[in-house]
Write a protein that holds these residues in place. Structure first.
Motif, PDB file in Angstrom:
ATOM      1  N   ARG A 185       0.836  -1.202   0.000  1.00 42.19           N
ATOM      2  CA  ARG A 185       0.000   0.000   0.000  1.00 42.19           C
ATOM      3  C   ARG A 185       0.870   1.251   0.000  1.00 42.19           C
ATOM      4  O   ARG A 185       0.567   2.240  -0.674  1.00 42.19           O
ATOM      5  N   HIS A 186       1.973   1.209   0.746  1.00 42.07           N
ATOM      6  CA  HIS A 186       2.897   2.340   0.819  1.00 42.07           C
ATOM      7  C   HIS A 186       3.481   2.654  -0.557  1.00 42.07           C
ATOM      8  O   HIS A 186       3.555   3.826  -0.956  1.00 42.07           O
ATOM      9  N   PHE A 187       3.897   1.631  -1.286  1.00 42.85           N
ATOM     10  CA  PHE A 187       4.568   1.860  -2.566  1.00 42.85           C
ATOM     11  C   PHE A 187       3.598   2.123  -3.718  1.00 42.85           C
ATOM     12  O   PHE A 187       3.932   2.843  -4.653  1.00 42.85           O
ATOM     13  N   PHE A 188       2.409   1.538  -3.669  1.00 40.74           N
ATOM     14  CA  PHE A 188       1.477   1.724  -4.771  1.00 40.74           C
ATOM     15  C   PHE A 188       0.735   3.061  -4.701  1.00 40.74           C
ATOM     16  O   PHE A 188       0.185   3.515  -5.702  1.00 40.74           O
ATOM     17  N   GLY A 189       0.711   3.684  -3.526  1.00 36.81           N
ATOM     18  CA  GLY A 189       0.183   5.042  -3.408  1.00 36.81           C
ATOM     19  C   GLY A 189      -1.127   5.241  -4.129  1.00 36.81           C
ATOM     20  O   GLY A 189      -2.125   4.605  -3.813  1.00 36.81           O
ATOM     21  N   ASN A 190      -1.125   6.109  -5.132  1.00 39.47           N
ATOM     22  CA  ASN A 190      -2.348   6.446  -5.867  1.00 39.47           C
ATOM     23  C   ASN A 190      -2.502   5.651  -7.162  1.00 39.47           C
ATOM     24  O   ASN A 190      -3.271   6.053  -8.042  1.00 39.47           O
ATOM     25  N   ASN A 191      -1.769   4.561  -7.302  1.00 42.55           N
ATOM     26  CA  ASN A 191      -1.932   3.720  -8.492  1.00 42.55           C
ATOM     27  C   ASN A 191      -3.382   3.259  -8.605  1.00 42.55           C
ATOM     28  O   ASN A 191      -4.008   2.901  -7.604  1.00 42.55           O
ATOM     29  N   PRO A 192      -3.974   3.277  -9.811  1.00 40.24           N
ATOM     30  CA  PRO A 192      -5.397   2.907  -9.947  1.00 40.24           C
ATOM     31  C   PRO A 192      -5.714   1.483  -9.528  1.00 40.24           C
ATOM     32  O   PRO A 192      -6.879   1.163  -9.265  1.00 40.24           O
ATOM     33  N   TYR A 193      -4.695   0.617  -9.440  1.00 43.87           N
ATOM     34  CA  TYR A 193      -4.929  -0.772  -9.042  1.00 43.87           C
ATOM     35  C   TYR A 193      -4.377  -1.054  -7.648  1.00 43.87           C
ATOM     36  O   TYR A 193      -4.030  -2.191  -7.323  1.00 43.87           O
ATOM     37  N   GLN A 194      -4.339  -0.025  -6.819  1.00 41.91           N
ATOM     38  CA  GLN A 194      -3.802  -0.184  -5.472  1.00 41.91           C
ATOM     39  C   GLN A 194      -4.583  -1.223  -4.675  1.00 41.91           C
ATOM     40  O   GLN A 194      -4.000  -2.071  -3.996  1.00 41.91           O
ATOM     41  N   ASP A 195      -5.914  -1.176  -4.736  1.00 41.65           N
ATOM     42  CA  ASP A 195      -6.723  -2.133  -3.962  1.00 41.65           C
ATOM     43  C   ASP A 195      -6.437  -3.565  -4.373  1.00 41.65           C
ATOM     44  O   ASP A 195      -6.360  -4.475  -3.535  1.00 41.65           O
ATOM     45  N   LEU A 196      -6.258  -3.792  -5.670  1.00 45.79           N
ATOM     46  CA  LEU A 196      -5.955  -5.127  -6.171  1.00 45.79           C
ATOM     47  C   LEU A 196      -4.581  -5.574  -5.682  1.00 45.79           C
ATOM     48  O   LEU A 196      -4.418  -6.699  -5.180  1.00 45.79           O
TER      49      LEU A 196
END
Length: 513
Positions: A185-196
């Motif tokens: 979660r820390h690295f994916f930040g605002n990536n659109p597929y963060q939840d996945l």
């Protein structure tokens, strides 16, 4: 008779009929010879794949899932139906692995074939559907929180009763699953597929095959199967959460491309650099060996970023800043002996050990990472057998891993046991100490992604392998000195190493998946 069903999977520009073989004896009515001759012969999972993954051909896939993955099946309302659903999904992925050649590299071929096939067929629509399925799993299984703050999926992993592969600990600290979730979660930040990505990280170890002694044996007897079966487990949990067939299929494919490639690690070609074997994962080998599929789609690039991030957070997080770790105060309170040992090392070598792991008298981020790494080392070796390849052998065939749950206290004297534990610590400082930023830079000409750029900026130490290797040796030497002087006892220090925790959390601040 052998019952066969067919499922249609939509690929980018075509419809491919994929038969799913349900290996189960049924009471279905016999099919006439004339009608049978008109059916398409259904390909099954290759015997070469089954042999490589040590899946016995003598039992049905459903019964295998019931026996080996009972924690997943029992999480669902109808465990028998869940086992059948998981068997169908597992067979789907194993069919994608094709044929493999018997030999030492067969297990890598299974995961490599699966990864390459799925990378070439995944679309943005698959990612969108997979993320929707992941969020439905979250809504279904993370709404039930007990008095200890554990969710239903936390309990699904914890029921395996393994020291390291946990979601939460009774002490209130994160287990490995929640730690992975926090890191990704820390690295994916605002990536659109963060939840996945978060869901795949959190659930990546929910399948752990155990032997008759209750020990995890996935990396030896069933290498790669834990991770492939985890993808099937996620699709099964999606079914239990009301996700339709298309959503289940999308999550199955995405998880099948990410989790095995990113979290099944072993010694393999390319990972060590220059084609040499090294400890790593298929995705790391593909990136360093420059063997990614040509003309990657945007969805394929997202998959690779997820798989690599899982690989790094799973085993190489120790040199990355900003991640969940115990604080100096927590270590001083819960593990005063450990804090004192490290302080003694710093006093003896202030210009090297002191400046690296302390800052103004308190543990620096590198020092906190060292403590987190020590906790993981002890917990991992508790899951390993009492004879392990991960530390040097001792004389006369004595156990070289007294931390193992299968260790017989009568097999060694107290002195022999303590010395073996010191040897184990001395020889494991390098594991998980890669220079991740340098690795990413080495293949940046072939592959780049904003998430990897984010990871690259979070380096703590310029030469982590040297620093952590040296720290483990010095820590072991100081521990030996204090024990021999009668000022500390080995078991008390080990208990404190576990008590200080790899990561500490406030339960009410944890955002499930």
């Amino acid at each position: 008779m052998l019952s066969v069903s067919f499922r249609f999977i939509q690929y980018p520009n075509e419809y491919t009929m994929l038969p799913i073989v349900i290996q189960e004896i049924t009471q279905a009515a016999p099919v006439s010879r004339s009608k049978a001759s008109s059916l398409i012969t259904a390909p099954t999972v290759s015997p070469s794949v089954l042999n490589t993954l040590n899946i016995p051909a003598s039992i049905s896939m459903r019964h295998f899932c019931e026996a080996k993955f009972s924690n997943i099946c029992n999480t669902c309302r109808d465990s028998g139906q869940a086992a059948q659903t998981m068997a169908n999904h597992l067979a789907t992925l194993l069919i994608h692995a094709g044929e493999v050649t018997a030999g030492n590299n067969a297990k890598f071929e299974v995961v490599g074939n699966l990864t390459n096939h799925l990378l070439g067929n995944l679309t943005r629509d698959d990612l969108t559907k997979a993320q929707s399925a992941a969020n439905q799993i979250k809504a279904r299984f993370h709404s039930d929180i007990d008095s200890q703050g554990s969710t239903q999926l936390d309990r699904t992993l914890n029921m395996l009763d393994l020291p390291y592969h946990k979601a939460t600990h009774e002490s209130g600290r994160m287990g490995h699953a929640r730690e992975m979730h926090s890191d990704v979660r820390h690295f994916f930040g605002n990536n659109p597929y963060q939840d996945l990505a978060n869901t795949l990280a959190y659930c990546h170890d929910h399948v752990q095959i155990k032997d008759d002694h209750g020990m995890g044996v996935g990396n030896s007897l069933h290498w790669g199967l834990n991770e492939i079966a985890t993808a099937a487990a996620l699709a099964t949990l999606a079914s239990e959460s009301g996700v339709d067939a298309a959503g289940q299929e999308a999550l199955l494919k995405v998880a099948g491309a990410v989790i095995p490639a990113g979290t099944a690690f072993n010694f393999m070609p390319n990972v060590g650099g220059d084609g040499k074997p090294g400890l790593g994962t298929i995705i790391e080998g593909m990136l360093r060996g420059k063997t990614l599929p040509a003309n990657l789609s945007e969805s394929g690039r997202e998959i690779i970023a997820m798989a690599y991030t899982l690989a790094i957070c799973d085993t190489q997080r120790n040199n990355l800043a900003g991640l969940a770790r115990p604080t100096d105060d927590v270590i001083f309170k819960n593990a005063s002996a450990v804090h004192r040992l490290l302080s003694n090392c710093a006093e003896k070598e202030p210009e090297s050990f002191g400046t690296t792991f302390f800052d103004n008298g308190k543990l620096s981020e590198a020092g906190l990472a060292l403590c987190s790494k020590l906790t993981s080392t002890v917990e991992v070796f508790e899951e390993f057998p009492h004879h392990t390849f991960s530390t040097p052998n001792l004389e006369n065939g004595k156990p070289n891993n007294p931390l193992s749950r299968t260790f017989d206290p009568g097999s060694m004297t107290t002195e022999e046991r303590d010395n073996a534990i010191l040897q184990l610590i001395r020889n494991n400082g390098s594991f998980g100490s890669a220079n991740v930023a340098r690795d990413i830079e080495s293949f940046s000409g072939e592959f780049s992604h904003p998430v990897l750029d984010h990871i690259k900026q979070k380096t703590i130490l310029e030469n982590p392998k040297t620093a952590f290797t040296d720290a483990y040796i010095k820590f072991a030497d100081e521990l030996k000195f204090q024990c021999e002087a009668g000022k500390m006892r080995m078991d008390e220090v080990l208990d404190q190493i576990k008590a200080m925790g790899g990561s500490v959390q406030r339960r009410n601040q944890f955002r499930p998946m």
